[in-house]
Structure formats: C-alpha cells, structure tokens
Motif scaffolding. Structure first.
Motif, mmCIF file in Angstrom:
data_model
loop_
_atom_site.group_PDB
_atom_site.id
_atom_site.type_symbol
_atom_site.label_atom_id
_atom_site.label_comp_id
_atom_site.label_asym_id
_atom_site.label_seq_id
_atom_site.Cartn_x
_atom_site.Cartn_y
_atom_site.Cartn_z
ATOM 1 N N ARG A 101 0.841 -1.206 0.000
ATOM 2 C CA ARG A 101 0.000 0.000 0.000
ATOM 3 C C ARG A 101 0.878 1.259 0.000
ATOM 4 N NH1 ARG A 101 -5.180 1.077 1.018
ATOM 5 N NH2 ARG A 101 -5.561 -1.128 1.469
ATOM 6 N N ILE A 102 1.942 1.232 0.800
ATOM 7 C CA ILE A 102 2.857 2.381 0.866
ATOM 8 C C ILE A 102 3.504 2.616 -0.495
ATOM 9 C CG2 ILE A 102 5.037 3.197 1.859
ATOM 10 C CD1 ILE A 102 4.192 1.718 4.470
ATOM 11 N N LYS A 103 3.930 1.525 -1.160
ATOM 12 C CA LYS A 103 4.540 1.644 -2.487
ATOM 13 C C LYS A 103 3.541 2.212 -3.499
ATOM 14 C CE LYS A 103 7.629 -2.312 -1.745
ATOM 15 N NZ LYS A 103 7.926 -3.712 -2.144
ATOM 16 N N LEU A 104 2.299 1.742 -3.437
ATOM 17 C CA LEU A 104 1.266 2.231 -4.353
ATOM 18 C C LEU A 104 0.989 3.713 -4.136
ATOM 19 C CD1 LEU A 104 -1.230 -0.773 -4.390
ATOM 20 C CD2 LEU A 104 -0.299 0.356 -6.421
ATOM 21 N N GLN A 105 0.950 4.131 -2.864
ATOM 22 C CA GLN A 105 0.682 5.540 -2.576
ATOM 23 C C GLN A 105 1.784 6.435 -3.143
ATOM 24 O OE1 GLN A 105 -3.100 5.437 -0.697
ATOM 25 N NE2 GLN A 105 -1.901 7.047 -1.598
ATOM 26 N N LYS A 106 3.033 5.947 -3.109
ATOM 27 C CA LYS A 106 4.139 6.727 -3.679
ATOM 28 C C LYS A 106 3.977 6.880 -5.185
ATOM 29 C CE LYS A 106 7.701 5.689 -0.212
ATOM 30 N NZ LYS A 106 9.005 5.012 0.048
ATOM 31 N N VAL A 107 3.567 5.792 -5.849
ATOM 32 C CA VAL A 107 3.358 5.838 -7.306
ATOM 33 C C VAL A 107 2.224 6.798 -7.641
ATOM 34 C CG1 VAL A 107 2.682 4.508 -9.343
ATOM 35 C CG2 VAL A 107 4.257 3.511 -7.677
ATOM 36 N N SER A 162 1.156 9.351 -5.928
ATOM 37 C CA SER A 162 1.601 10.732 -5.699
ATOM 38 C C SER A 162 2.426 11.241 -6.874
ATOM 39 C CB SER A 162 2.428 10.812 -4.404
ATOM 40 O OG SER A 162 1.616 10.524 -3.282
ATOM 41 N N LYS A 163 3.302 10.402 -7.412
ATOM 42 C CA LYS A 163 4.116 10.795 -8.569
ATOM 43 C C LYS A 163 3.220 11.123 -9.767
ATOM 44 C CE LYS A 163 7.944 8.835 -9.751
ATOM 45 N NZ LYS A 163 8.910 7.803 -10.197
ATOM 46 N N ILE A 164 2.192 10.292 -9.956
ATOM 47 C CA ILE A 164 1.281 10.507 -11.086
ATOM 48 C C ILE A 164 0.514 11.810 -10.910
ATOM 49 C CG2 ILE A 164 -0.755 9.606 -12.294
ATOM 50 C CD1 ILE A 164 0.284 6.763 -11.567
ATOM 51 N N GLU A 165 0.005 12.061 -9.714
ATOM 52 C CA GLU A 165 -0.755 13.294 -9.457
ATOM 53 C C GLU A 165 0.089 14.551 -9.699
ATOM 54 O OE1 GLU A 165 -4.088 11.876 -6.191
ATOM 55 O OE2 GLU A 165 -2.253 12.810 -5.481
ATOM 56 N N LEU A 166 1.392 14.444 -9.439
ATOM 57 C CA LEU A 166 2.294 15.580 -9.634
ATOM 58 C C LEU A 166 2.754 15.706 -11.093
ATOM 59 C CD1 LEU A 166 4.510 15.200 -6.430
ATOM 60 C CD2 LEU A 166 2.865 17.024 -6.895
ATOM 61 N N GLY A 167 2.443 14.691 -11.906
ATOM 62 C CA GLY A 167 2.885 14.702 -13.298
ATOM 63 C C GLY A 167 4.327 14.286 -13.466
ATOM 64 N N LEU A 179 1.879 0.583 -11.309
ATOM 65 C CA LEU A 179 0.538 0.747 -10.735
ATOM 66 C C LEU A 179 -0.385 -0.385 -11.171
ATOM 67 C CD1 LEU A 179 -1.484 2.648 -9.176
ATOM 68 C CD2 LEU A 179 -2.037 3.614 -11.415
ATOM 69 N N LEU A 180 -0.405 -0.688 -12.465
ATOM 70 C CA LEU A 180 -1.282 -1.732 -12.984
ATOM 71 C C LEU A 180 -0.893 -3.106 -12.448
ATOM 72 C CD1 LEU A 180 -1.564 -0.552 -16.710
ATOM 73 C CD2 LEU A 180 -3.258 -0.263 -14.903
ATOM 74 N N MET A 181 0.409 -3.371 -12.371
ATOM 75 C CA MET A 181 0.878 -4.673 -11.882
ATOM 76 C C MET A 181 0.511 -4.888 -10.412
ATOM 77 S SD MET A 181 2.212 -6.290 -14.378
ATOM 78 C CE MET A 181 0.765 -5.550 -15.097
ATOM 79 N N LYS A 182 0.701 -3.850 -9.613
ATOM 80 C CA LYS A 182 0.453 -4.005 -8.177
ATOM 81 C C LYS A 182 -1.041 -4.088 -7.853
ATOM 82 C CE LYS A 182 4.721 -1.840 -6.468
ATOM 83 N NZ LYS A 182 5.237 -3.124 -5.975
ATOM 84 N N LEU A 183 -1.876 -3.485 -8.715
ATOM 85 C CA LEU A 183 -3.314 -3.463 -8.435
ATOM 86 C C LEU A 183 -4.085 -4.614 -9.076
ATOM 87 C CD1 LEU A 183 -4.465 0.273 -8.617
ATOM 88 C CD2 LEU A 183 -4.574 -1.259 -6.645
ATOM 89 N N ARG A 221 -11.865 1.343 -4.539
ATOM 90 C CA ARG A 221 -12.311 0.107 -3.881
ATOM 91 C C ARG A 221 -11.290 -0.406 -2.874
ATOM 92 N NH1 ARG A 221 -15.180 -4.151 -7.973
ATOM 93 N NH2 ARG A 221 -16.623 -2.747 -9.042
ATOM 94 N N ASN A 222 -10.028 -0.111 -3.133
ATOM 95 C CA ASN A 222 -8.967 -0.589 -2.249
ATOM 96 C C ASN A 222 -8.527 0.461 -1.239
ATOM 97 O OD1 ASN A 222 -7.939 -3.436 -3.185
ATOM 98 N ND2 ASN A 222 -8.418 -2.309 -5.057
ATOM 99 N N ALA A 223 -9.366 1.494 -1.088
ATOM 100 C CA ALA A 223 -9.163 2.528 -0.066
ATOM 101 C C ALA A 223 -7.808 3.220 -0.199
ATOM 102 C CB ALA A 223 -9.331 1.924 1.337
ATOM 103 N N LEU A 224 -7.334 3.404 -1.412
ATOM 104 C CA LEU A 224 -6.115 4.167 -1.634
ATOM 105 C C LEU A 224 -6.449 5.656 -1.633
ATOM 106 C CD1 LEU A 224 -4.641 1.865 -4.390
ATOM 107 C CD2 LEU A 224 -3.594 2.287 -2.162
#
Length: 342
Positions: free
Chosen positions: A9-15, A17-22, A32-36, A190-193
C-alpha cells in the motif's frame, strides 16, 4: 476481495503521488497496474488492461483474445455462407468454429431477451449445446442431433436460438480513454487508496499514452487460427483536389493538408480462408490523443503507411484516408511523445 498488504500500500501511494504531480513515466503506470491487478475484483476493464500489460509477450486468454477470435469467426462465417453459397442449415454438418461462434455470441446476448424469445436461459442453452451438438463420426465437423432433440420440450427454441446467434451482429469491445481512467480510479477507490480524482485525471493523457505504449505489440496465440496482435495506429483524412502522378502517398501523408486522427490501439488477426491468407482488424482502444500532439514529426515522417484502395479515387484524385501503423522501435521521449529510435 483480497486486501493489499501495508508494505505494498505504501509503495502504491508513492506511485499515485508521482502521477498526481505529473512526475512519472510509463514504468510507473506499469507498476501501478501490476500491483493493483490482483485487487481488481469484478472490474473487467481493469482486469483486461492490467493482464494485457502483465502478459504482453504472447497471450492466450482474456476478453481481447475472445474478441479477436470472434471477429475472425464472424468474417469466416459471412464469407462461407454468403449469398452465392449454400446457406447455413441445421440439417448439415458444420466446422467447429461455428460451435465456438455460437458460444461466444451467447455470452454477448441479453439473458432476459434470450429467455423471452427462445424460452431458454443462457445457462440452459449452454447445456443444450454440450449435449445436442456432437462431433460427426470420422469427421472434424459437427452436427445438431435433431433426433435426440425430438424428445425435448423446446426443440424449436433451440434451433431458432442457434440461427439467431450465428447471424447476430456483435462487434468486439471498443474501450474509450474515459472508461480506462474510470476503471483505474474505481479500482483504487475500492482498495481505499488515497488520491485526488481531479489531480489524477488531470494526467489522463499521459497515463493513456503510457498504457498504449505498454500494450503495443502484444501478441495473441489463437491456436488453430494463427496469431493476433495489437499495434498503435492512426490515420489521416485528406481531401486533395489534384494529385499528380509524381506525388507519392508518403508525400501526401507528410504534408500539412488533411486531418490526423487520434491514436488508436488496433487489433488484428492473421488467418486463412479457402487457402488464402486473410487479415481481420478492429479498433480495440480509442483515445483522445491527437496524433500530431502526441507523436514527434520524426515518427509521422517515418511510420509505416497503408493507402487503402477503397479510399483512393483515380478520377477525382481524392484521398479520403491513409492508415499509419507504428511497428518496432517506438519509445516515449523526454517530452512525453511517441518517437522512433531511428
């Protein structure tokens, strides 16, 4: 539905955040796709796209695999039983692809409509197929066991259902960019991210280009049919008053006249019909990415082009379309555009 472990979950949140910042590239979208993908639940679009990315060497299952087979079977059926040839008859043997075509079409038809019309639920009809469509003795063909059907309550419903399904025009799925983005955000939710939907979707074009790149050149093993594949493509619509003999399609494609389409993921099946090679194609994924905005001039000038005979009129000298298929050597450059490494 499975729960994401805290470390992942921590790794996904970092990814995210990077996407949101562009501040991301195609590898972050891959991550992201692999982990989800193991946590997608019943989100069929996300499952298909993420499995696509996970197995982009050679796939042999999934919704797109079925769609490729279906498009080929529909093509083969309509050319085999066209107007000048004998019509399909339930009294005559037929090849196995007809059985597969019926089963694929049954998946797509509305269950309530089918039940109201033919007095079968889809599940009941599926059982009838297994029992009453049989392999002919000493032959690769199949037959409907009409004698055995006489003892059933709904022979007419089964026969009419078969005839309906083989003629039912069902086109393969075409996903839109907005559907892909909705599938991703739905899976994250759905995964509460934790994420901002507005910030995430503000990067939708770059996310989509990354997904196109990750899906490009995916191969499908269609067993007895042959192979299917996916390629990024686009086309150019031209309306040119005069085209001299010296003009080439490449020059027409490269000039500034006409309008380029958005980027598309094209699926194609290379098979055989009556001993001749045939290719059937359909658009699988439509994007909002204008080719001229998301491809370099280098790519546009070097990409493989295919002038379509039905688009070219020798008398009026009008070109209504030239297809461009991106093959090998494509990459996303530092300006986040598709480019060729030659």
């Amino acid at each position: 539905m499975k729960k994401i472990e805290e470390g992942e979950r921590i790794k996904l949140q970092k990814v995210i955040s990077k996407i949101e910042l562009g501040d991301f590239d195609e590898n972050d979208i891959d991550n992201l796709l692999m982990k989800l993908r193991a946590f997608a639940g019943d989100n069929s679009i996300f499952i298909e796209i993420s499995h696509f990315v996970a197995h982009n060497d050679v796939r042999d299952r999934g919704l797109t695999h079925e769609a490729l087979e279906l498009s080929y079977f529909l093509f083969k059926y309509h050319f085999t039983y066209k107007k000048d040839n004998p019509k399909f008859s339930v009294n005559n043997p037929f090849p196995i692809y007809i059985v597969k075509l019926i089963e694929y079409q049954l998946k797509k038809v509305d269950n309530q409509y089918f039940k109201d019309t033919f007095k079968f639920s889809k599940e009941e009809f599926r059982k009838y197929i297994k029992v009453y469509i049989k392999n002919s003795i000493n032959s690769d063909e199949y037959l409907i066991d009409l004698i055995a059907l006489d003892s059933t309550k709904n022979k007419a419903g089964f026969i009419n259902g078969i005839l309906y399904l083989i003629k039912f025009l069902n086109y393969p799925p075409i996903y839109k960019q907005s559907e892909i983005l909705d599938a991703i955000t739905d899976t994250m939710r759905r995964n509460a991210l934790v994420f901002s939907e507005a910030k995430f979707k503000s990067q939708s074009n770059k996310i989509m280009l990354s997904i196109l790149y990750l899906l490009h050149n995916t191969k499908y093993d269609l067993k007895e049919i042959g192979y299917g594949s996916c390629k990024i493509c686009f086309f150019k619509k031209n309306k040119i008053e005069e085209l001299s003999k010296e003009d080439s399609f490449r020059e027409v494609f490269n000039n500034t006249k006409g309008e380029f389409s958005e980027l598309i993921l094209l699926n194609q099946v290379d098979g055989e019909f009556d001993g001749y090679p045939v290719t059937t194609t359909f658009y699988f994924l439509m994007t909002d990415l204008k080719a001229t905005d998301w491809c370099t001039r280098n790519l546009i000038e070097k990409v493989k082009i295919i002038p379509r005979a039905d688009f070219f009129d020798q008398e009026t000298k009008d070109i209504l379309g030239i297809d461009a298929e991106i093959e090998d050597g494509v990459f996303i450059n530092t300006n986040f555009k598709l480019d060729l490494n030659f």
